[in-house]
Write a protein that holds these residues in place. Structure first.
Motif, PDB file in Angstrom:
ATOM      1  N   ALA A  21      45.638  61.706  16.935  1.00 33.38           N
ATOM      2  CA  ALA A  21      44.597  62.696  16.660  1.00 33.38           C
ATOM      3  C   ALA A  21      43.488  62.642  17.695  1.00 33.38           C
ATOM      4  O   ALA A  21      43.044  63.686  18.214  1.00 33.38           O
ATOM      5  CB  ALA A  21      44.015  62.478  15.265  1.00 33.38           C
ATOM      6  N   THR A  22      43.025  61.446  18.033  1.00 29.75           N
ATOM      7  CA  THR A  22      41.935  61.325  18.998  1.00 29.75           C
ATOM      8  C   THR A  22      42.387  61.728  20.390  1.00 29.75           C
ATOM      9  O   THR A  22      41.670  62.444  21.102  1.00 29.75           O
ATOM     10  CB  THR A  22      41.388  59.891  18.996  1.00 29.75           C
ATOM     11  OG1 THR A  22      40.762  59.647  17.731  1.00 29.75           O
ATOM     12  CG2 THR A  22      40.371  59.679  20.096  1.00 29.75           C
ATOM     13  N   ALA A  23      43.573  61.301  20.800  1.00 27.12           N
ATOM     14  CA  ALA A  23      44.072  61.668  22.128  1.00 27.12           C
ATOM     15  C   ALA A  23      44.192  63.179  22.267  1.00 27.12           C
ATOM     16  O   ALA A  23      43.788  63.756  23.292  1.00 27.12           O
ATOM     17  CB  ALA A  23      45.425  61.001  22.376  1.00 27.12           C
ATOM     18  N   LEU A  24      44.729  63.854  21.260  1.00 28.40           N
ATOM     19  CA  LEU A  24      44.887  65.297  21.339  1.00 28.40           C
ATOM     20  C   LEU A  24      43.536  66.016  21.273  1.00 28.40           C
ATOM     21  O   LEU A  24      43.347  67.048  21.938  1.00 28.40           O
ATOM     22  CB  LEU A  24      45.800  65.794  20.218  1.00 28.40           C
ATOM     23  CG  LEU A  24      47.276  65.406  20.348  1.00 28.40           C
ATOM     24  CD1 LEU A  24      48.084  65.990  19.189  1.00 28.40           C
ATOM     25  CD2 LEU A  24      47.873  65.869  21.676  1.00 28.40           C
ATOM     26  N   ASN A  25      42.600  65.502  20.497  1.00 25.62           N
ATOM     27  CA  ASN A  25      41.276  66.123  20.454  1.00 25.62           C
ATOM     28  C   ASN A  25      40.564  66.005  21.794  1.00 25.62           C
ATOM     29  O   ASN A  25      39.872  66.933  22.223  1.00 25.62           O
ATOM     30  CB  ASN A  25      40.429  65.501  19.344  1.00 25.62           C
ATOM     31  CG  ASN A  25      40.573  66.230  18.025  1.00 25.62           C
ATOM     32  OD1 ASN A  25      39.948  67.263  17.796  1.00 25.62           O
ATOM     33  ND2 ASN A  25      41.426  65.710  17.159  1.00 25.62           N
ATOM     34  N   GLU A  26      40.721  64.877  22.458  1.00 26.28           N
ATOM     35  CA  GLU A  26      40.129  64.727  23.791  1.00 26.28           C
ATOM     36  C   GLU A  26      40.731  65.738  24.754  1.00 26.28           C
ATOM     37  O   GLU A  26      40.010  66.348  25.565  1.00 26.28           O
ATOM     38  CB  GLU A  26      40.341  63.306  24.294  1.00 26.28           C
ATOM     39  CG  GLU A  26      39.527  62.271  23.545  1.00 26.28           C
ATOM     40  CD  GLU A  26      39.840  60.842  23.935  1.00 26.28           C
ATOM     41  OE1 GLU A  26      39.085  59.937  23.550  1.00 26.28           O
ATOM     42  OE2 GLU A  26      40.871  60.643  24.620  1.00 26.28           O
ATOM     43  N   LEU A  27      42.040  65.940  24.672  1.00 25.97           N
ATOM     44  CA  LEU A  27      42.688  66.932  25.532  1.00 25.97           C
ATOM     45  C   LEU A  27      42.204  68.339  25.214  1.00 25.97           C
ATOM     46  O   LEU A  27      41.874  69.113  26.124  1.00 25.97           O
ATOM     47  CB  LEU A  27      44.206  66.857  25.375  1.00 25.97           C
ATOM     48  CG  LEU A  27      44.993  67.975  26.066  1.00 25.97           C
ATOM     49  CD1 LEU A  27      44.763  67.964  27.573  1.00 25.97           C
ATOM     50  CD2 LEU A  27      46.483  67.873  25.739  1.00 25.97           C
ATOM     51  N   ALA A  28      42.164  68.695  23.927  1.00 28.54           N
ATOM     52  CA  ALA A  28      41.740  70.046  23.541  1.00 28.54           C
ATOM     53  C   ALA A  28      40.331  70.337  24.031  1.00 28.54           C
ATOM     54  O   ALA A  28      40.030  71.442  24.501  1.00 28.54           O
ATOM     55  CB  ALA A  28      41.821  70.189  22.017  1.00 28.54           C
ATOM     56  N   ARG A  29      39.449  69.345  23.932  1.00 32.08           N
ATOM     57  CA  ARG A  29      38.063  69.534  24.362  1.00 32.08           C
ATOM     58  C   ARG A  29      37.979  69.710  25.882  1.00 32.08           C
ATOM     59  O   ARG A  29      37.268  70.578  26.380  1.00 32.08           O
ATOM     60  CB  ARG A  29      37.230  68.328  23.927  1.00 32.08           C
ATOM     61  CG  ARG A  29      35.765  68.396  24.308  1.00 32.08           C
ATOM     62  CD  ARG A  29      34.989  67.274  23.642  1.00 32.08           C
ATOM     63  NE  ARG A  29      35.515  65.965  23.976  1.00 32.08           N
ATOM     64  CZ  ARG A  29      35.140  65.267  25.054  1.00 32.08           C
ATOM     65  NH1 ARG A  29      34.248  65.762  25.876  1.00 32.08           N
ATOM     66  NH2 ARG A  29      35.637  64.081  25.280  1.00 32.08           N
ATOM     67  N   GLU A  30      38.722  68.885  26.626  1.00 31.34           N
ATOM     68  CA  GLU A  30      38.670  68.963  28.083  1.00 31.34           C
ATOM     69  C   GLU A  30      39.343  70.228  28.613  1.00 31.34           C
ATOM     70  O   GLU A  30      38.855  70.844  29.562  1.00 31.34           O
ATOM     71  CB  GLU A  30      39.328  67.727  28.682  1.00 31.34           C
ATOM     72  CG  GLU A  30      38.571  66.431  28.411  1.00 31.34           C
ATOM     73  CD  GLU A  30      39.357  65.221  28.859  1.00 31.34           C
ATOM     74  OE1 GLU A  30      40.207  65.359  29.758  1.00 31.34           O
ATOM     75  OE2 GLU A  30      39.124  64.126  28.304  1.00 31.34           O
ATOM     76  N   ALA A  31      40.458  70.613  28.009  1.00 36.13           N
ATOM     77  CA  ALA A  31      41.193  71.799  28.473  1.00 36.13           C
ATOM     78  C   ALA A  31      40.618  73.095  27.912  1.00 36.13           C
ATOM     79  O   ALA A  31      40.914  74.172  28.407  1.00 36.13           O
ATOM     80  CB  ALA A  31      42.668  71.675  28.069  1.00 36.13           C
ATOM     81  N   ARG A  32      39.802  72.985  26.827  1.00 44.31           N
ATOM     82  CA  ARG A  32      39.224  74.146  26.139  1.00 44.31           C
ATOM     83  C   ARG A  32      40.312  75.094  25.642  1.00 44.31           C
ATOM     84  O   ARG A  32      40.223  76.320  25.755  1.00 44.31           O
ATOM     85  CB  ARG A  32      38.233  74.873  27.050  1.00 44.31           C
ATOM     86  CG  ARG A  32      37.093  73.963  27.480  1.00 44.31           C
ATOM     87  CD  ARG A  32      36.005  74.683  28.199  1.00 44.31           C
ATOM     88  NE  ARG A  32      34.970  73.725  28.596  1.00 44.31           N
ATOM     89  CZ  ARG A  32      33.829  74.047  29.143  1.00 44.31           C
ATOM     90  NH1 ARG A  32      33.546  75.315  29.373  1.00 44.31           N
ATOM     91  NH2 ARG A  32      32.946  73.136  29.488  1.00 44.31           N
ATOM     92  N   LEU A  33      41.356  74.457  25.113  1.00 40.83           N
ATOM     93  CA  LEU A  33      42.468  75.185  24.523  1.00 40.83           C
ATOM     94  C   LEU A  33      42.745  74.597  23.142  1.00 40.83           C
ATOM     95  O   LEU A  33      42.246  73.537  22.789  1.00 40.83           O
ATOM     96  CB  LEU A  33      43.715  75.061  25.399  1.00 40.83           C
ATOM     97  CG  LEU A  33      43.651  75.751  26.764  1.00 40.83           C
ATOM     98  CD1 LEU A  33      44.811  75.309  27.639  1.00 40.83           C
ATOM     99  CD2 LEU A  33      43.647  77.273  26.611  1.00 40.83           C
ATOM    100  N   GLY A  34      43.552  75.318  22.358  1.00 40.54           N
ATOM    101  CA  GLY A  34      43.946  74.827  21.052  1.00 40.54           C
ATOM    102  C   GLY A  34      45.267  74.089  21.131  1.00 40.54           C
ATOM    103  O   GLY A  34      46.093  74.358  22.016  1.00 40.54           O
ATOM    104  N   LEU A  35      45.470  73.161  20.214  1.00 40.58           N
ATOM    105  CA  LEU A  35      46.724  72.428  20.126  1.00 40.58           C
ATOM    106  C   LEU A  35      47.253  72.543  18.708  1.00 40.58           C
ATOM    107  O   LEU A  35      46.560  72.208  17.750  1.00 40.58           O
ATOM    108  CB  LEU A  35      46.525  70.954  20.487  1.00 40.58           C
ATOM    109  CG  LEU A  35      45.958  70.655  21.873  1.00 40.58           C
ATOM    110  CD1 LEU A  35      45.738  69.164  22.046  1.00 40.58           C
ATOM    111  CD2 LEU A  35      46.873  71.177  22.969  1.00 40.58           C
ATOM    112  N   ARG A  36      48.477  73.040  18.594  1.00 40.04           N
ATOM    113  CA  ARG A  36      49.106  73.212  17.287  1.00 40.04           C
ATOM    114  C   ARG A  36      50.264  72.226  17.180  1.00 40.04           C
ATOM    115  O   ARG A  36      51.174  72.233  18.011  1.00 40.04           O
ATOM    116  CB  ARG A  36      49.621  74.646  17.130  1.00 40.04           C
ATOM    117  CG  ARG A  36      50.324  74.896  15.794  1.00 40.04           C
ATOM    118  CD  ARG A  36      50.545  76.391  15.581  1.00 40.04           C
ATOM    119  NE  ARG A  36      51.340  76.970  16.652  1.00 40.04           N
ATOM    120  CZ  ARG A  36      51.135  78.201  17.159  1.00 40.04           C
ATOM    121  NH1 ARG A  36      50.160  78.968  16.700  1.00 40.04           N
ATOM    122  NH2 ARG A  36      51.917  78.671  18.126  1.00 40.04           N
TER     123      ARG A  36
END
Length: 341
Positions: free
Chosen positions: A231-246
Protein backbone atom coordinates in the motif's frame (compact mmCIF):
# COMPACT_ATOMS: atom_id res chain seq x y z
CA UNK A 1 -1.97 20.61 -9.21
CA UNK A 2 1.25 21.09 -7.24
CA UNK A 3 1.20 19.21 -3.95
CA UNK A 4 1.84 21.47 -0.96
CA UNK A 5 5.15 20.98 0.80
CA UNK A 6 5.03 18.61 3.76
CA UNK A 7 5.94 20.26 7.06
CA UNK A 8 7.17 18.44 10.13
CA UNK A 9 5.48 19.79 13.25
CA UNK A 10 5.50 16.73 15.53
CA UNK A 11 7.01 17.66 18.92
CA UNK A 12 8.66 14.27 19.50
CA UNK A 13 9.93 11.32 17.47
CA UNK A 14 7.77 8.24 18.02
CA UNK A 15 7.88 4.64 16.82
CA UNK A 16 5.31 5.48 14.13
CA UNK A 17 7.94 7.67 12.44
CA UNK A 18 9.81 4.48 11.57
CA UNK A 19 6.84 2.45 10.34
CA UNK A 20 7.16 3.41 6.67
CA UNK A 21 3.74 5.09 6.55
CA UNK A 22 2.45 8.64 6.79
CA UNK A 23 4.46 9.55 9.90
CA UNK A 24 7.67 8.37 8.20
CA UNK A 25 6.85 10.51 5.18
CA UNK A 26 6.38 13.58 7.40
CA UNK A 27 9.71 12.98 9.11
CA UNK A 28 11.73 12.35 5.96
CA UNK A 29 10.15 14.82 3.54
CA UNK A 30 9.27 17.46 6.10
CA UNK A 31 12.45 17.52 8.20
CA UNK A 32 15.36 15.32 7.14
CA UNK A 33 15.43 15.84 3.37
CA UNK A 34 15.07 19.67 3.34
CA UNK A 35 17.90 20.14 5.85
CA UNK A 36 20.22 17.73 4.01
CA UNK A 37 19.59 19.42 0.65
CA UNK A 38 16.75 17.20 -0.62
CA UNK A 39 18.78 14.08 -1.50
CA UNK A 40 17.25 11.25 -3.53
CA UNK A 41 14.30 9.62 -1.77
CA UNK A 42 14.36 6.58 -4.04
CA UNK A 43 15.56 3.17 -2.87
CA UNK A 44 19.00 4.02 -4.27
CA UNK A 45 20.80 7.12 -5.51
CA UNK A 46 22.05 6.92 -9.10
CA UNK A 47 25.56 8.21 -9.85
CA UNK A 48 27.13 8.80 -13.28
CA UNK A 49 30.90 8.17 -13.42
CA UNK A 50 31.91 8.53 -17.04
CA UNK A 51 30.36 5.64 -18.92
CA UNK A 52 29.53 3.81 -15.71
CA UNK A 53 26.20 4.25 -13.96
CA UNK A 54 26.18 3.24 -10.31
CA UNK A 55 23.42 2.77 -7.75
CA UNK A 56 24.30 3.53 -4.13
CA UNK A 57 22.13 2.77 -1.11
CA UNK A 58 22.27 2.59 2.69
CA UNK A 59 20.08 0.83 5.23
CA UNK A 60 19.86 0.00 8.93
CA UNK A 61 18.36 -3.05 10.61
CA UNK A 62 16.93 -3.11 14.13
CA UNK A 63 14.61 -6.11 13.89
CA UNK A 64 13.39 -7.80 17.07
CA UNK A 65 13.76 -10.73 17.60
CA UNK A 66 17.19 -11.06 15.97
CA UNK A 67 16.40 -14.57 14.70
CA UNK A 68 13.04 -15.61 13.32
CA UNK A 69 11.58 -18.38 11.15
CA UNK A 70 13.21 -18.13 7.73
CA UNK A 71 16.04 -15.76 8.61
CA UNK A 72 17.87 -13.46 10.99
CA UNK A 73 19.09 -9.88 11.23
CA UNK A 74 22.33 -10.78 9.43
CA UNK A 75 20.67 -12.35 6.42
CA UNK A 76 18.03 -9.61 6.40
CA UNK A 77 20.69 -6.89 6.32
CA UNK A 78 22.27 -8.35 3.20
CA UNK A 79 19.06 -9.06 1.33
CA UNK A 80 17.38 -5.79 2.29
CA UNK A 81 20.31 -3.75 1.02
CA UNK A 82 20.92 -5.55 -2.25
CA UNK A 83 17.19 -5.56 -2.99
CA UNK A 84 17.13 -1.75 -2.89
CA UNK A 85 19.85 -1.83 -5.54
CA UNK A 86 18.09 -4.51 -7.59
CA UNK A 87 14.77 -2.65 -7.89
CA UNK A 88 16.75 0.37 -9.08
CA UNK A 89 17.86 -1.77 -12.03
CA UNK A 90 21.35 -2.40 -10.62
CA UNK A 91 23.21 -5.68 -10.20
CA UNK A 92 24.55 -5.62 -6.62
CA UNK A 93 28.36 -5.64 -6.46
CA UNK A 94 29.61 -4.87 -2.95
CA UNK A 95 28.52 -4.15 0.62
CA UNK A 96 29.83 -2.33 3.66
CA UNK A 97 28.54 -3.74 6.97
CA UNK A 98 28.63 -1.80 10.25
CA UNK A 99 27.81 -3.45 13.58
CA UNK A 100 26.54 -1.79 16.75
CA UNK A 101 26.91 -4.41 19.47
CA UNK A 102 25.51 -4.20 22.98
CA UNK A 103 27.92 -5.05 25.79
CA UNK A 104 27.08 -8.50 27.09
CA UNK A 105 25.92 -9.83 23.72
CA UNK A 106 26.92 -13.52 23.46
CA UNK A 107 29.96 -14.18 21.28
CA UNK A 108 28.37 -17.25 19.71
CA UNK A 109 25.30 -15.23 18.75
CA UNK A 110 27.54 -12.67 17.06
CA UNK A 111 29.39 -15.44 15.25
CA UNK A 112 26.06 -16.82 14.01
CA UNK A 113 25.03 -13.45 12.58
CA UNK A 114 28.42 -12.90 10.92
CA UNK A 115 28.08 -16.31 9.30
CA UNK A 116 24.53 -15.42 8.21
CA UNK A 117 25.88 -12.24 6.60
CA UNK A 118 28.66 -14.12 4.85
CA UNK A 119 26.39 -16.87 3.58
CA UNK A 120 23.71 -14.47 2.34
CA UNK A 121 26.33 -12.37 0.54
CA UNK A 122 27.86 -15.49 -0.99
CA UNK A 123 24.46 -16.68 -2.26
CA UNK A 124 23.86 -13.26 -3.82
CA UNK A 125 27.40 -13.20 -5.29
CA UNK A 126 28.15 -9.93 -3.52
CA UNK A 127 31.35 -9.11 -1.66
CA UNK A 128 31.45 -7.65 1.85
CA UNK A 129 34.37 -5.24 1.33
CA UNK A 130 34.51 -3.34 4.63
CA UNK A 131 32.60 -1.78 7.49
CA UNK A 132 32.88 -0.66 11.10
CA UNK A 133 32.19 -1.96 14.60
CA UNK A 134 31.02 -0.13 17.72
CA UNK A 135 30.11 -1.45 21.18
CA UNK A 136 27.59 0.40 23.38
CA UNK A 137 26.50 0.03 26.99
CA UNK A 138 24.40 -2.90 28.11
CA UNK A 139 20.69 -2.27 27.53
CA UNK A 140 21.25 0.28 24.74
CA UNK A 141 20.97 -1.71 21.51
CA UNK A 142 18.68 -4.75 21.84
CA UNK A 143 21.74 -6.93 21.39
CA UNK A 144 22.74 -6.01 17.86
CA UNK A 145 22.00 -3.39 15.21
CA UNK A 146 23.36 -3.67 11.66
CA UNK A 147 23.90 -0.78 9.26
CA UNK A 148 24.81 -1.36 5.63
CA UNK A 149 25.79 0.42 2.43
CA UNK A 150 25.65 -1.16 -0.99
CA UNK A 151 26.77 -0.36 -4.50
CA UNK A 152 25.62 -1.83 -7.80
CA UNK A 153 26.03 -1.45 -11.55
CA UNK A 154 22.91 -0.13 -13.29
CA UNK A 155 21.81 -2.04 -16.38
CA UNK A 156 21.86 0.45 -19.24
CA UNK A 157 18.84 -1.21 -20.84
CA UNK A 158 16.51 0.32 -18.24
CA UNK A 159 15.74 3.78 -16.94
CA UNK A 160 13.27 3.51 -14.10
CA UNK A 161 11.27 6.41 -12.66
CA UNK A 162 7.78 7.36 -11.56
CA UNK A 163 7.75 9.96 -14.33
CA UNK A 164 7.96 7.25 -17.00
CA UNK A 165 4.74 5.54 -15.82
CA UNK A 166 1.76 5.93 -18.17
CA UNK A 167 -1.99 5.19 -18.01
CA UNK A 168 -2.60 1.63 -19.16
CA UNK A 169 0.63 0.27 -17.69
CA UNK A 170 0.25 -2.96 -15.76
CA UNK A 171 1.08 -3.63 -12.09
CA UNK A 172 2.92 -6.90 -11.42
CA UNK A 173 3.63 -8.48 -8.03
CA UNK A 174 6.31 -11.14 -7.71
CA UNK A 175 4.62 -13.31 -5.07
CA UNK A 176 2.64 -13.62 -1.82
CA UNK A 177 2.63 -10.55 0.42
CA UNK A 178 2.84 -10.11 4.18
CA UNK A 179 4.95 -13.17 5.07
CA UNK A 180 7.79 -11.24 6.70
CA UNK A 181 5.77 -8.81 8.79
CA UNK A 182 3.43 -11.46 10.20
CA UNK A 183 6.33 -13.85 10.86
CA UNK A 184 8.08 -11.20 12.96
CA UNK A 185 4.85 -10.36 14.76
CA UNK A 186 4.30 -13.99 15.73
CA UNK A 187 7.98 -14.63 16.52
CA UNK A 188 7.87 -12.07 19.32
CA UNK A 189 5.57 -14.39 21.24
CA UNK A 190 3.31 -11.60 22.44
CA UNK A 191 0.19 -12.99 20.75
CA UNK A 192 -1.62 -16.26 21.33
CA UNK A 193 -1.48 -17.15 17.65
CA UNK A 194 0.34 -19.88 15.78
CA UNK A 195 0.97 -20.25 12.07
CA UNK A 196 3.27 -22.32 9.87
CA UNK A 197 4.88 -19.25 8.33
CA UNK A 198 8.36 -17.92 7.68
CA UNK A 199 9.92 -14.73 6.40
CA UNK A 200 10.23 -14.28 2.65
CA UNK A 201 13.69 -12.67 2.97
CA UNK A 202 15.71 -13.40 -0.18
CA UNK A 203 17.58 -11.50 -2.91
CA UNK A 204 15.27 -10.30 -5.69
CA UNK A 205 18.01 -9.71 -8.27
CA UNK A 206 17.24 -13.01 -10.10
CA UNK A 207 13.65 -11.76 -10.56
CA UNK A 208 14.85 -8.34 -11.70
CA UNK A 209 17.39 -9.81 -14.12
CA UNK A 210 14.65 -11.95 -15.69
CA UNK A 211 12.38 -8.91 -16.02
CA UNK A 212 15.11 -6.87 -17.70
CA UNK A 213 15.95 -9.64 -20.16
CA UNK A 214 12.28 -10.17 -21.05
CA UNK A 215 10.82 -6.67 -20.97
CA UNK A 216 13.52 -4.00 -20.63
CA UNK A 217 11.94 -1.52 -23.10
CA UNK A 218 8.64 -1.65 -21.22
CA UNK A 219 9.94 -1.71 -17.66
CA UNK A 220 8.90 1.61 -16.07
CA UNK A 221 9.36 1.40 -12.28
CA UNK A 222 10.11 -1.12 -9.52
CA UNK A 223 10.04 -1.17 -5.74
CA UNK A 224 10.48 -3.75 -2.97
CA UNK A 225 7.53 -3.17 -0.63
CA UNK A 226 9.20 -3.39 2.78
CA UNK A 227 8.05 -1.10 5.62
CA UNK A 228 4.47 0.00 4.99
CA UNK A 229 3.94 -2.84 2.53
CA UNK A 230 2.44 -2.76 -0.95
CA UNK A 231 0.00 0.00 0.00
CA UNK A 232 2.72 2.49 0.91
CA UNK A 233 4.89 1.69 -2.11
CA UNK A 234 1.97 2.15 -4.50
CA UNK A 235 0.82 5.36 -2.79
CA UNK A 236 4.30 6.81 -3.16
CA UNK A 237 4.21 5.96 -6.86
CA UNK A 238 0.71 7.40 -7.37
CA UNK A 239 1.73 10.65 -5.69
CA UNK A 240 4.96 11.01 -7.68
CA UNK A 241 3.42 10.03 -11.03
CA UNK A 242 0.16 11.96 -10.33
CA UNK A 243 -1.80 9.05 -11.71
CA UNK A 244 -4.28 6.58 -10.26
CA UNK A 245 -3.52 2.95 -9.49
CA UNK A 246 -6.26 0.33 -9.60
CA UNK A 247 -5.59 -3.06 -8.03
CA UNK A 248 -7.84 -6.11 -7.78
CA UNK A 249 -7.97 -7.72 -4.34
CA UNK A 250 -8.78 -11.18 -5.61
CA UNK A 251 -5.64 -11.19 -7.78
CA UNK A 252 -3.21 -10.31 -4.97
CA UNK A 253 -1.42 -13.44 -3.71
CA UNK A 254 -1.76 -13.76 0.08
CA UNK A 255 -1.18 -16.95 2.06
CA UNK A 256 -4.10 -18.19 4.15
CA UNK A 257 -1.97 -17.90 7.32
CA UNK A 258 -1.25 -14.22 6.63
CA UNK A 259 -4.83 -13.46 5.72
CA UNK A 260 -6.12 -15.21 8.84
CA UNK A 261 -3.69 -13.41 11.16
CA UNK A 262 -4.60 -10.06 9.59
CA UNK A 263 -8.30 -10.70 10.04
CA UNK A 264 -7.83 -11.56 13.73
CA UNK A 265 -5.59 -8.54 14.37
CA UNK A 266 -7.55 -6.07 12.28
CA UNK A 267 -4.66 -5.50 9.84
CA UNK A 268 -4.63 -5.10 6.07
CA UNK A 269 -2.21 -7.46 4.23
CA UNK A 270 -1.42 -4.55 1.89
CA UNK A 271 0.22 -2.74 4.84
CA UNK A 272 2.35 -5.69 5.97
CA UNK A 273 6.09 -5.67 5.25
CA UNK A 274 7.81 -7.94 2.74
CA UNK A 275 11.52 -8.66 2.36
CA UNK A 276 11.68 -10.80 -0.77
CA UNK A 277 9.06 -9.45 -3.17
CA UNK A 278 8.91 -6.70 -5.74
CA UNK A 279 6.34 -4.58 -7.53
CA UNK A 280 6.94 -3.78 -11.19
CA UNK A 281 5.13 -1.36 -13.50
CA UNK A 282 5.32 -2.59 -17.09
CA UNK A 283 4.00 -1.25 -20.40
CA UNK A 284 0.93 -3.25 -21.49
CA UNK A 285 2.56 -4.71 -24.58
CA UNK A 286 5.35 -6.19 -22.41
CA UNK A 287 3.21 -7.37 -19.48
CA UNK A 288 2.69 -10.97 -20.61
CA UNK A 289 6.39 -11.51 -21.29
CA UNK A 290 7.31 -9.91 -17.96
CA UNK A 291 4.88 -12.10 -16.03
CA UNK A 292 6.09 -15.24 -17.78
CA UNK A 293 9.68 -14.30 -16.96
CA UNK A 294 8.90 -13.82 -13.26
CA UNK A 295 7.09 -17.14 -13.04
CA UNK A 296 10.05 -18.94 -14.64
CA UNK A 297 12.41 -17.86 -11.81
CA UNK A 298 12.59 -20.20 -8.79
CA UNK A 299 10.35 -18.68 -6.12
CA UNK A 300 8.41 -16.61 -8.65
CA UNK A 301 5.70 -19.08 -9.63
CA UNK A 302 3.03 -17.11 -7.71
CA UNK A 303 3.76 -13.84 -9.54
CA UNK A 304 0.58 -12.09 -10.65
CA UNK A 305 -0.73 -9.19 -12.68
CA UNK A 306 -2.69 -7.35 -9.99
CA UNK A 307 -3.79 -4.06 -11.54
CA UNK A 308 -3.20 -1.17 -13.89
CA UNK A 309 -2.37 2.51 -13.98
CA UNK A 310 -5.28 4.85 -14.72
CA UNK A 311 -5.60 8.53 -15.58
CA UNK A 312 -7.79 9.46 -12.65
CA UNK A 313 -8.32 9.89 -9.80
CA UNK A 314 -4.72 11.08 -9.82
CA UNK A 315 -2.58 10.34 -6.77
CA UNK A 316 -4.99 7.69 -5.46
CA UNK A 317 -4.65 3.93 -5.03
CA UNK A 318 -7.89 2.01 -4.89
CA UNK A 319 -8.73 -1.66 -4.68
CA UNK A 320 -11.60 -3.38 -6.47
CA UNK A 321 -13.11 -6.15 -4.35
CA UNK A 322 -14.31 -9.50 -5.59
CA UNK A 323 -17.89 -8.13 -5.40
CA UNK A 324 -17.11 -5.23 -7.72
CA UNK A 325 -17.09 -2.49 -5.09
CA UNK A 326 -13.97 -0.42 -4.46
CA UNK A 327 -12.12 1.17 -1.56
CA UNK A 328 -9.29 3.68 -1.26
CA UNK A 329 -6.03 2.10 -0.13
CA UNK A 330 -4.10 4.65 1.91
CA UNK A 331 -0.63 4.63 3.41
CA UNK A 332 -0.08 2.96 6.75
CA UNK A 333 -1.18 5.17 9.64
CA UNK A 334 0.30 4.76 13.12
CA UNK A 335 2.53 1.91 14.27
CA UNK A 336 0.49 -1.32 14.42
CA UNK A 337 3.49 -3.61 13.86
CA UNK A 338 6.77 -4.30 15.71
CA UNK A 339 10.19 -3.46 14.28
CA UNK A 340 10.34 -5.69 11.25
CA UNK A 341 13.64 -4.76 9.61
Amino acid sequence: MIEPRIRFKDPYIELAHGSGGKASRRLIEGLIAPILGNPSLEDAALLELGDIRLAFTADSFVVKPLRFPGGSIGELAVNGTINDLAVSGAKPVALLVCLIIEAGFPGEALRAELEAIQQAAQRAEVGVVGGDTKVVEHGKADGLYVSTSGIGLVDRRVSLSAQSVRPGDRILLSGPIGDHGITILLARGELDLEADLQSDTRPVWPLVAALIDAAAPGLRWMRDPTRGGVATALNELAREARLGLRIYEDRIPVRDEVRGACEILGLDPLHIANEGQLIAIVAPEHADAALEALRAVPGGTAAALVGEVVESPGGVVYAVTGYGSSRVVDMLVGDPLPRIC
